[in-house]
Structures are given as C-alpha cells and as structure tokens.
Design a protein around this motif. Structure first.
Motif, PDB file in Angstrom:
ATOM      1  N   CYS A   9       0.862  -0.988  -0.112  1.00  0.00           N
ATOM      2  CA  CYS A   9       0.086   0.057   0.036  1.00  0.00           C
ATOM      3  C   CYS A   9       0.751   1.241  -0.063  1.00  0.00           C
ATOM      4  O   CYS A   9       1.471   1.396   0.851  1.00  0.00           O
ATOM      5  CB  CYS A   9      -0.832  -0.147   1.448  1.00  0.00           C
ATOM      6  N   THR A  10       0.922   1.896  -0.883  1.00  0.00           N
ATOM      7  CA  THR A  10       1.700   3.100  -1.169  1.00  0.00           C
ATOM      8  C   THR A  10       0.706   4.637  -1.229  1.00  0.00           C
ATOM      9  O   THR A  10       0.927   5.237  -0.327  1.00  0.00           O
ATOM     10  CB  THR A  10       2.477   3.035  -2.463  1.00  0.00           C
ATOM     11  N   GLU A  11      -0.298   4.739  -2.092  1.00  0.00           N
ATOM     12  CA  GLU A  11      -0.860   5.884  -2.424  1.00  0.00           C
ATOM     13  C   GLU A  11      -2.029   5.772  -1.563  1.00  0.00           C
ATOM     14  O   GLU A  11      -2.932   4.846  -1.813  1.00  0.00           O
ATOM     15  CB  GLU A  11      -0.916   6.357  -3.649  1.00  0.00           C
ATOM     16  N   TYR A  12      -2.477   6.619  -0.881  1.00  0.00           N
ATOM     17  CA  TYR A  12      -3.861   6.524  -0.042  1.00  0.00           C
ATOM     18  C   TYR A  12      -4.628   7.839  -0.535  1.00  0.00           C
ATOM     19  O   TYR A  12      -4.354   9.074   0.095  1.00  0.00           O
ATOM     20  CB  TYR A  12      -3.581   6.953   1.416  1.00  0.00           C
ATOM     21  N   PRO A  13      -5.780   7.767  -1.494  1.00  0.00           N
ATOM     22  CA  PRO A  13      -6.404   9.018  -1.932  1.00  0.00           C
ATOM     23  C   PRO A  13      -6.953   9.842  -0.859  1.00  0.00           C
ATOM     24  O   PRO A  13      -7.185  11.085  -1.036  1.00  0.00           O
ATOM     25  CB  PRO A  13      -7.096   8.383  -3.014  1.00  0.00           C
ATOM     26  N   ASN A  14      -7.426   9.121   0.053  1.00  0.00           N
ATOM     27  CA  ASN A  14      -8.268   9.792   1.241  1.00  0.00           C
ATOM     28  C   ASN A  14      -7.364  10.420   2.425  1.00  0.00           C
ATOM     29  O   ASN A  14      -7.785  10.916   3.513  1.00  0.00           O
ATOM     30  CB  ASN A  14      -9.415   9.141   1.739  1.00  0.00           C
ATOM     31  N   LEU A  15      -6.265  10.249   2.198  1.00  0.00           N
ATOM     32  CA  LEU A  15      -5.275  10.844   3.294  1.00  0.00           C
ATOM     33  C   LEU A  15      -4.046  11.845   2.496  1.00  0.00           C
ATOM     34  O   LEU A  15      -4.065  11.967   1.433  1.00  0.00           O
ATOM     35  CB  LEU A  15      -4.432   9.694   3.747  1.00  0.00           C
ATOM     36  N   PRO A  16      -3.841  12.799   3.467  1.00  0.00           N
ATOM     37  CA  PRO A  16      -2.821  13.830   2.845  1.00  0.00           C
ATOM     38  C   PRO A  16      -1.795  13.237   2.129  1.00  0.00           C
ATOM     39  O   PRO A  16      -1.273  12.061   2.519  1.00  0.00           O
ATOM     40  CB  PRO A  16      -2.438  14.506   4.387  1.00  0.00           C
ATOM     41  N   GLN A  17      -1.216  14.019   1.255  1.00  0.00           N
ATOM     42  CA  GLN A  17      -0.060  13.381   0.491  1.00  0.00           C
ATOM     43  C   GLN A  17       1.263  12.955   1.235  1.00  0.00           C
ATOM     44  O   GLN A  17       2.216  12.312   1.058  1.00  0.00           O
ATOM     45  CB  GLN A  17       0.266  14.117  -0.875  1.00  0.00           C
ATOM     46  N   VAL A  74       0.608   6.551  10.552  1.00  0.00           N
ATOM     47  CA  VAL A  74      -0.407   7.652  10.258  1.00  0.00           C
ATOM     48  C   VAL A  74      -0.949   8.380  11.569  1.00  0.00           C
ATOM     49  O   VAL A  74      -1.305   7.196  12.474  1.00  0.00           O
ATOM     50  CB  VAL A  74      -1.482   7.229   9.310  1.00  0.00           C
ATOM     51  N   GLU A  75      -0.854   9.379  11.773  1.00  0.00           N
ATOM     52  CA  GLU A  75      -1.340  10.099  13.115  1.00  0.00           C
ATOM     53  C   GLU A  75      -3.098   9.896  13.228  1.00  0.00           C
ATOM     54  O   GLU A  75      -3.758   9.997  11.986  1.00  0.00           O
ATOM     55  CB  GLU A  75      -1.134  11.455  13.350  1.00  0.00           C
ATOM     56  N   PHE A  76      -3.438   9.587  14.131  1.00  0.00           N
ATOM     57  CA  PHE A  76      -5.002   9.299  13.978  1.00  0.00           C
ATOM     58  C   PHE A  76      -5.882  10.626  13.813  1.00  0.00           C
ATOM     59  O   PHE A  76      -7.083  10.486  12.951  1.00  0.00           O
ATOM     60  CB  PHE A  76      -5.314   9.102  15.832  1.00  0.00           C
ATOM     61  N   ALA A  77      -5.406  11.613  13.897  1.00  0.00           N
ATOM     62  CA  ALA A  77      -6.099  12.842  13.495  1.00  0.00           C
ATOM     63  C   ALA A  77      -6.277  12.912  12.032  1.00  0.00           C
ATOM     64  O   ALA A  77      -7.323  13.642  11.573  1.00  0.00           O
ATOM     65  CB  ALA A  77      -5.218  14.204  13.992  1.00  0.00           C
ATOM     66  N   ASP A  78      -5.308  12.558  11.306  1.00  0.00           N
ATOM     67  CA  ASP A  78      -5.230  12.189   9.823  1.00  0.00           C
ATOM     68  C   ASP A  78      -6.541  11.400   9.426  1.00  0.00           C
ATOM     69  O   ASP A  78      -7.066  11.556   8.286  1.00  0.00           O
ATOM     70  CB  ASP A  78      -3.987  11.990   9.046  1.00  0.00           C
ATOM     71  N   LEU A  79      -6.833  10.416  10.202  1.00  0.00           N
ATOM     72  CA  LEU A  79      -7.815   9.420   9.991  1.00  0.00           C
ATOM     73  C   LEU A  79      -9.254   9.818  10.213  1.00  0.00           C
ATOM     74  O   LEU A  79     -10.309   9.394   9.718  1.00  0.00           O
ATOM     75  CB  LEU A  79      -7.660   8.212  10.545  1.00  0.00           C
ATOM     76  N   VAL A  80      -9.462  11.100  10.909  1.00  0.00           N
ATOM     77  CA  VAL A  80     -10.550  11.590  11.304  1.00  0.00           C
ATOM     78  C   VAL A  80     -11.471  12.494  10.226  1.00  0.00           C
ATOM     79  O   VAL A  80     -10.801  13.392   9.947  1.00  0.00           O
ATOM     80  CB  VAL A  80     -10.600  12.125  12.617  1.00  0.00           C
ATOM     81  N   GLY A  81     -12.646  12.072  10.025  1.00  0.00           N
ATOM     82  CA  GLY A  81     -13.409  13.013   9.280  1.00  0.00           C
ATOM     83  C   GLY A  81     -14.590  13.648  10.000  1.00  0.00           C
ATOM     84  O   GLY A  81     -14.865  13.715  11.157  1.00  0.00           O
ATOM     85  N   GLY A  82     -15.240  14.145   9.337  1.00  0.00           N
ATOM     86  CA  GLY A  82     -16.647  14.881  10.069  1.00  0.00           C
ATOM     87  C   GLY A  82     -16.295  16.594   9.984  1.00  0.00           C
ATOM     88  O   GLY A  82     -15.120  16.996   9.456  1.00  0.00           O
ATOM     89  N   GLY A 104       2.654  -1.264   4.471  1.00  0.00           N
ATOM     90  CA  GLY A 104       2.203  -0.063   4.219  1.00  0.00           C
ATOM     91  C   GLY A 104       1.742   0.668   5.650  1.00  0.00           C
ATOM     92  O   GLY A 104       2.701   0.352   6.474  1.00  0.00           O
ATOM     93  N   HIS A 105       0.954   1.502   5.822  1.00  0.00           N
ATOM     94  CA  HIS A 105       0.623   2.089   7.083  1.00  0.00           C
ATOM     95  C   HIS A 105      -0.185   1.383   7.959  1.00  0.00           C
ATOM     96  O   HIS A 105      -1.017   0.340   7.513  1.00  0.00           O
ATOM     97  CB  HIS A 105      -0.142   3.498   6.725  1.00  0.00           C
ATOM     98  N   GLY A 106       0.154   1.494   9.276  1.00  0.00           N
ATOM     99  CA  GLY A 106      -0.555   0.763  10.219  1.00  0.00           C
ATOM    100  C   GLY A 106      -1.150   2.159  11.122  1.00  0.00           C
ATOM    101  O   GLY A 106      -0.678   3.102  10.809  1.00  0.00           O
ATOM    102  N   ALA A 107      -2.121   1.808  11.916  1.00  0.00           N
ATOM    103  CA  ALA A 107      -2.795   2.718  12.754  1.00  0.00           C
ATOM    104  C   ALA A 107      -3.314   2.295  14.174  1.00  0.00           C
ATOM    105  O   ALA A 107      -3.298   0.917  14.257  1.00  0.00           O
ATOM    106  CB  ALA A 107      -3.744   3.920  12.055  1.00  0.00           C
ATOM    107  N   GLN A 108      -3.888   3.035  14.563  1.00  0.00           N
ATOM    108  CA  GLN A 108      -4.744   2.559  15.812  1.00  0.00           C
ATOM    109  C   GLN A 108      -6.213   3.428  16.026  1.00  0.00           C
ATOM    110  O   GLN A 108      -6.115   4.490  15.348  1.00  0.00           O
ATOM    111  CB  GLN A 108      -4.175   2.656  17.286  1.00  0.00           C
ATOM    112  N   GLN A 109      -7.137   2.494  16.429  1.00  0.00           N
ATOM    113  CA  GLN A 109      -8.331   3.301  16.541  1.00  0.00           C
ATOM    114  C   GLN A 109      -9.031   3.011  17.869  1.00  0.00           C
ATOM    115  O   GLN A 109      -8.650   1.667  18.246  1.00  0.00           O
ATOM    116  CB  GLN A 109      -9.504   2.968  15.380  1.00  0.00           C
ATOM    117  N   PRO A 110      -9.975   3.436  18.739  1.00  0.00           N
ATOM    118  CA  PRO A 110     -10.505   3.131  19.980  1.00  0.00           C
ATOM    119  C   PRO A 110     -11.165   1.925  19.236  1.00  0.00           C
ATOM    120  O   PRO A 110     -11.707   1.648  18.459  1.00  0.00           O
ATOM    121  CB  PRO A 110     -11.623   4.097  20.133  1.00  0.00           C
TER     122      PRO A 110
END
Length: 732
Positions: A40-48, A208-216, A123-129
């Motif tokens: 996993c290299t390019e993530y269209p829904n994340l900042p470049q 990836v910082e969690f803040a970059d994964l948050v929408g709304g 690729g990227h890993g992350a954490q979520q509640p």
C-alpha cells in the motif's frame, strides 16, 4: 548499569544428540507454496504527506526472491504468487480492503494440508478506539490500512475499510483450519512516542496520526480526537503485557490449546505497538538506491545469506543486523512456531555459492547486495557445488551488484591467474572466498541550532580534527546533517527536550544519538551527552565517546562474520528475576525487559572436539563496554556462570555479546578485555587478516580499511559474535 556477580562452574559433558526429522524433500514434493504480497503506497483519502514509496519496492523484491532465490527444493510457482500493488508489473490489482479479503479467502479455499503460505503486508498501520469494548487490554484496535480507507466518523464502525487485527486473525485461521502452515510479515507500525531530535533525510515512518484518519465537521473531529486521547491517557504501559513482555500488534497466535490438525503460524512484526518503523533508500551507501521498508530489506538480506535456519534463529539474525546498523529502535517482534525451520527446510549447512551464468561473453551470478556482495568481493570458481575450496580453478571479483544479481569477472587472486571468461568450466559455481567487515563509523554532523550557532561551530571544528587525527582508537567518516549515518550528533539543551525532568540543565550539550535520530527521556533512558565547556575538554570527551561507540558498533558488525554452526558451540543467557525463583531463557529472537536487581547467567556448551575461547561483554545504553568473562572451554565442556546484576544507574537498549573463537593447540587464551580499556594499541595492521581472531584484533586497532577473513575448507580458527539485546527499565 551493571554490577558483576560471577559464579562459575566449568565441567565436562557428553556430546549433544539431535532428534531425527522427517525428510523435508519428501514433504516438499507434495506441498504447494503460496504467497500473497500486499503493498500500500498511495492513499487517496489521506494527505499526500502520508503517502509511501517503499511498499511497492518491498513487494517486488519479495516476489523476485520467492520466484528465483528460495532454497532448493522450495518452489513458489508464479501462478501461486499474488501481488496487490500499484505500478508494479504483474500485480493482480490494487490493495483495497475487498481485494485483500478476497485474496485471503481464495487462499483458504484452495490450500491443502501441509501447504505453505507466505503473507507480506507493507504499508501504513494505525490505531483506533476499540470497536468491541473489552476486546483490547489498552482500549485500542491495531489496524492495517488498505489504499481505499475512508475517514473515521462513526465510532461503532471504526475507520472505513481498515483491516482490524481480529479480521486478519479470522482470515488466517481459515487458512490454518485447512492444515496449511502460515508465515506472515507485517512491515508497518501503529503508534510512536519517540521524539526525533534531528531530521533524517529520505527516512519516512510507516505510521499515520489518528487525526489524519478522522473525518466530519470541526466539532466531530475534535470530539473524536478527544476520545482517542482519553483512551491513550488511561492505556497504561502500552506495548507490554501485565508481565512486562512485549505485545505484538495483532493478536494472531493462540493462548490456549488448538486442534493438532490446524496449521501452525509464525508472525514477524516490524515494531511493537508503541514504535514506528521506517522506509529509506537501501542498501546504505549505494547511490540512487530505491526505498524499501527497513524491516523488509533486513528480512530479505538475512534470508539471502542463510535460509537454512529456524524462525527463532532468523529473528536473532534480524535483531543482530539492527544492532550492527546502530538501530536501537524499533524492536521487531517474532511469535508463533519459532522453532520450526524457515520454509520447512532441512537442517543443512548454508553455503554461500551460486551457479556461474555465461552469456554474451559476460559472467553473472544470482546473488547480490542482499547477500552482502559488493564491488570487490572475491568468489572462488569451483567445478561443482560439492567441490572444496581447495579445488578452486580461479577466482571472480564482483564488478557491479544489484539486490539479487551481480556481474563478475575473473581476476588474479590467491596465487591463481585470472581465467578468461570462455575458460570458466561449464556448470561451475562461485563460492564466497572471504568475508569483509567495514568498521568505519559514519557520523552525521550536528545541524545548526538557533541560539547555539557558536557551540555547533565548535563541535564541527573538533570533529574535523578528530576525523584526520591518528591513533584515536576509532575510524570515522563525517557526513552532513540528515544524511545516512550510524551515529547522529546534535547540539541542544536538555531542558528543551520533550519529557525532560524539571531539574534538566539549560547548558548547551553535544548529544550522541542513534541512526534514527530519536531521543527519549522516558523510563529512565537518556542518550550520552557532553556538556560543552572549553575546546580541549570537548575534544577529549568526544574522543572517549567515539572510541567506545566505535568498538560497540564494530562488535555488532562482526556478527556477520560468524562461521560457527549452532551445534558446534551453544550459548544461552538466562535471566533470574529479583522477585522470582528459577532462571528463564533469554531468547536471542526477543528483546526482553529487565529491571534493577535482575541477574543474567550464561550457559555455554562446547559441542565440538576443539578448544573454544568464550568472551562475554556487556554494551550499555551509553555505549560503554564491560568485559565480564574470558574462559577456555575444553571439548564437550559446559560453562555455567552468574555474570551480572542490573543496577538503577542507567536504562535503555543494551546488549550482551558473546564472542567465540577456536583455540589452536598450545595457544594463549583469547582475552578481549582490551576492548574495554580507555586506550588502544598504537600498532597498525595490514590487509588480509587470516582468521576471526585477527579481525577482533583489528577492531581494537581501529583499521582505516575493511578487515578481511579469508575462507578455506580447514582454515584458521573459526569464530562468531552472538548478540542478545535487552532493554533495561526502572522497576515498577
């Protein structure tokens, strides 16, 4: 810090016997080898800034190795290797959530009992509640991010299209339920708390910082981030369980019994849950090198060098390479059926040799940088794979090398003339003829720091003098700030470092940092530093620090020159916890946590019929070296010894190092106490060391060039350096 607590028992023992094993070749004839490679290299829904480059290179390299370089008779047929990636020839599609799940389900549908499945996720890993309350001890789900992840809005649904640890575990269980053996590698990370004190060019963390994964909207984002921060704040000692043992990111291996018909599992993780793992241009020192994940590249290089080992021994080799590269972080984790053999291979001696291919008047071999072959490496030309080195008809020298291929040409070497390419025998093999270790320490200068320009200029002036000085006891090469290096220097004030104590000094200091540039003051850890006073004191202190760092790094690099087999001499370290009875093994494939009052014991068995000298040294988190023991083991002898107890004066990543050397008859015992002295011998050595023992002497004399050990069928004394990393932390 440590205190010595030596208690010795040296006795004779009978030779160890080994249980027989079912022939691997018999099993290989009936099993099918499968692989799924996810990049996993390019993530269209994340900042470049979160996009990666290395995963597609990881996957292509792994695929090439599996198709061309696995040990005989392992065979990965092209139709059984699935690659999910963008911009990689031969890929089956993008690594979306649906595509990954479908590929895993397809494997579960077609594998048969005793098949082998290799999975690699980069690729990227992350954490979520956590989505299911009480499902995780720290309240967080570890997740792997396919390229089509969405923004996290609905807490109950989690990050859209993320692969959750439970989801991965269920997919692997479906494969294992068919009786297939699964080896899964995760080259990603999920969180990180280290502070990078200096910038490192071309090094990107797979996090990836969690803040970059948050929408709304703004309010929804703020509420989500607050909820995540609240979970983090009460998570306790993340990354370790209640017993202080490191926890893997994904819970894949069972804690209880399993049906005997279920296939076994081995899992390799690039980092523990509180660390990041990088990608960077590799191998180091190669111009325009492509970017790879550090973990993936290290795994492939160790596989290329010797695949005929157990997963536990393989994990040890990876950790030793991290030590040799001055990587104190991250700390890879290995779990599962670690005493099984990699790919299920037979227990055989690994021979670094490859068929010589002649085409269009040029000679090539199917080995390269991953096998530690570089321009100038010498290889013997042998009539067959079974020929001894004494039957060499000539020699080859590597002219240029890629990761899995080298262009070679005949050269005059070892009193043998250079052959013509047309005279190289048909079906001949090229076997490594010498092992070279480059002791040079690459040091990155400190970058200019605001308000500390004068001190930084002084440090750089001192470094310029030391780089050309003679008889310093070290050999360094200076590079500009941020460039690839083994050691990074920084000029800063301690009270400016995040997490510094209230009484931290405001005086300018020169800091000695690992290759990652990270500095952490947590859990009692603190990198070495020198308060900057006058020029002479700075020069003297810097000389002392560089000397000890040079020796510590050199010892780690010598691990690559081992020519002992495990059955020749077995060395085990054991830990006695202060509050527990009995001894627990210190596994070389694990980085245990120890605390003040804990003790380390050694158990060494000489299973050979020769005399063997063993030296044990301790390398502290401040790069100090303590020589603990030097003993000579008679054939079939055992050394049992209580070595040291940990104190509360320093904490961090530290190493036990066992150095083994064969002892020629009537020779003096090898004693490496000189490596712990402030000064070193003033004599110098020439090129072409004949034995492992000579390479150790080279280390103490800080050679200006590579140290070389010539290989032969029955050469001079063999030797090995074995590294057992550990982390010392304050007692809870």
């Amino acid at each position: 810090m440590i205190k010595l607590t030596r208690r010795t028992l040296l006795v004779g023992t009978s030779a160890l016997t080994m249980a027989g094993m079912v022939s691997f070749r018999t099993m290989a004839a009936s099993r099918t080898y499968h692989a799924l490679l996810v990049a996993c290299t390019e993530y269209p829904n994340l900042p470049q800034r979160n996009w990666l480059v290395g995963p597609k290179n990881d996957a292509a390299l792994v695929r090439d190795y599996l198709l061309k370089n696995v040990p005989d008779p392992v065979r990965f047929a092209p139709e059984n290797v699935t690659l999910l990636a963008k911009d990689v020839p031969g890929a089956s599609g993008l690594p979306t959530h649906a595509a990954i799940k479908a590929a895993l389900a397809d494997l579960a549908a077609k594998v048969q009992r005793d098949d082998f499945v290799y999975l690699h996720l980069s690729g990227h890993g992350a954490q979520q509640p956590q989505m299911v309350k009480g499902d995780e001890t720290d309240g967080l789900d570890e997740i792997f991010l396919p390229v089509d992840i969405g923004k996290w809005i609905n807490r109950d649904a989690g990050v859209p299209n993320a692969l959750i640890d439970n989801e991965i575990g269920a997919a692997l269980d479906a494969i294992r339920d068919k009786g297939a053996f699964v080896w899964v590698v995760f080259d990603c990370c999920h969180s990180g708390t280290a502070t990078r004190a200096v910038e490192v060019d071309d090094e990107l963390e797979r996090k990836v910082e969690f803040a970059d994964l948050v929408g709304g909207n703004e309010a929804e984002r703020a509420a989500a981030i607050k909820a995540y921060d609240e979970v983090i704040s009460v998570a306790g000692s993340r990354g370790v369980d209640d017993n202080g043992t490191r926890k893997p990111a994904f819970t894949l291996t069972p804690t209880g019994g399993e049906p005997i018909t279920k296939g076994k599992l081995v899992a390799f993780y690039a980092a523990q849950t509180v660390e990041t793992t990088p990608e960077m241009p590799l191998p180091k020192g190669i111009a325009d090198a492509p970017r790879f994940g550090l973990f993936t590249f290290t795994i492939l290089s160790k596989l290329a060098e010797n695949p005929n080992v157990t997963y536990r021994q393989f994990g040890q080799a990876v950790l030793q390479q991290y030590s040799a590269d001055s990587r104190t972080r991250p700390t890879p984790l290995f779990e599962g059926e670690l005493d099984a053999r990699v790919f299920g291979t037979d227990k055989t001696d690994a021979v670094m040799q490859w068929p010589v291919v002649i085409k269009d008047g040029e000679a090539t071999i199917g080995a390269g940088l991953l096998h530690r072959l570089t321009p100038g490496s010498k290889l013997a030309i042998l009539p067959s794979a079974l020929s001894p080195l004494s039957d060499a008809v000539g020699f080859l020298e590597v002219q240029s090398a890629k990761n899995l291929e080298s262009r070679v040409k005949p050269v005059e070497f070892d009193k043998k003339p250079a052959l013509k390419v047309v005279d190289i025998p048909a079906n001949s093999y090229a076997r490594v003829a010498e092992i070279a270790v480059d002791y040079k320490l690459i040091v990155a200068r400190p970058a200019a720091a605001k308000g500390l320009e004068k001190e930084t200029a002084l440090v750089n002036a001192v470094l310029d003098e030391l780089a050309i000085a003679r008889e310093t006891g070290f050999n360094i090469e200076l590079v500009e700030p941020g460039k690839s290096a083994d050691l990074r220097l920084a000029v800063m004030r301690e009270n400016a470092v995040p997490g510094a104590a209230k009484d931290a000094t405001a005086k300018p200091a020169l800091w000695f940092l690992p290759a990652s540039g990270d500095v952490t003051l947590k859990e009692g850890g603190k990198p070495p530093l020198i308060i900057i006073h006058d020029r002479q004191k700075l020069a003297d202190a810097t000389t002392r620090n560089l000397r000890t760092i040079f020796r510590a790094t050199g010892l780690s690099r010598l691990a690559a020159a081992s020519d002992y087999r495990p059955e020749d001499v077995d060395v085990q370290f054991q830990v006695k916890r202060r509050d527990k009875d009995g001894l627990e093994p210190l596994q070389a494939s694990v980085v245990p946590r120890v605390s003040p009052g804990d003790e380390v014991h050694v158990l060494a068995k000489n299973g050979s019929d020769l005399l063997v000298d063993i030296n044990v040294l301790y390398v502290g988190s401040d790069y100090s070296i303590t020589h603990i023991v030097a003993e000579r083991l008679a054939p079939q002898a055992i050394l049992e010894e209580g070595l040291l107890a940990f104190t509360d004066t320093s904490f961090g990543m530290e190493r036990m190092i066992a150095v083994l050397t064969e002892a020629p008859p009537e020779s003096e015992k090898q004693d490496l106490s000189f490596l712990a002295q402030d000064g070193v011998a003033s004599a110098t050595r020439g090129m072409g060391s004949a034995s492992f023992s000579d390479m150790l002497t080279d280390l103490g004399m800080a050679p200006a060039t590579r140290s070389v050990m010539r290989l032969a069928d029955k050469s001079g004394p063999k030797g090995a350096v074995m590294i057992f990393p550990m982390e010392t932390v304050p007692r809870a």
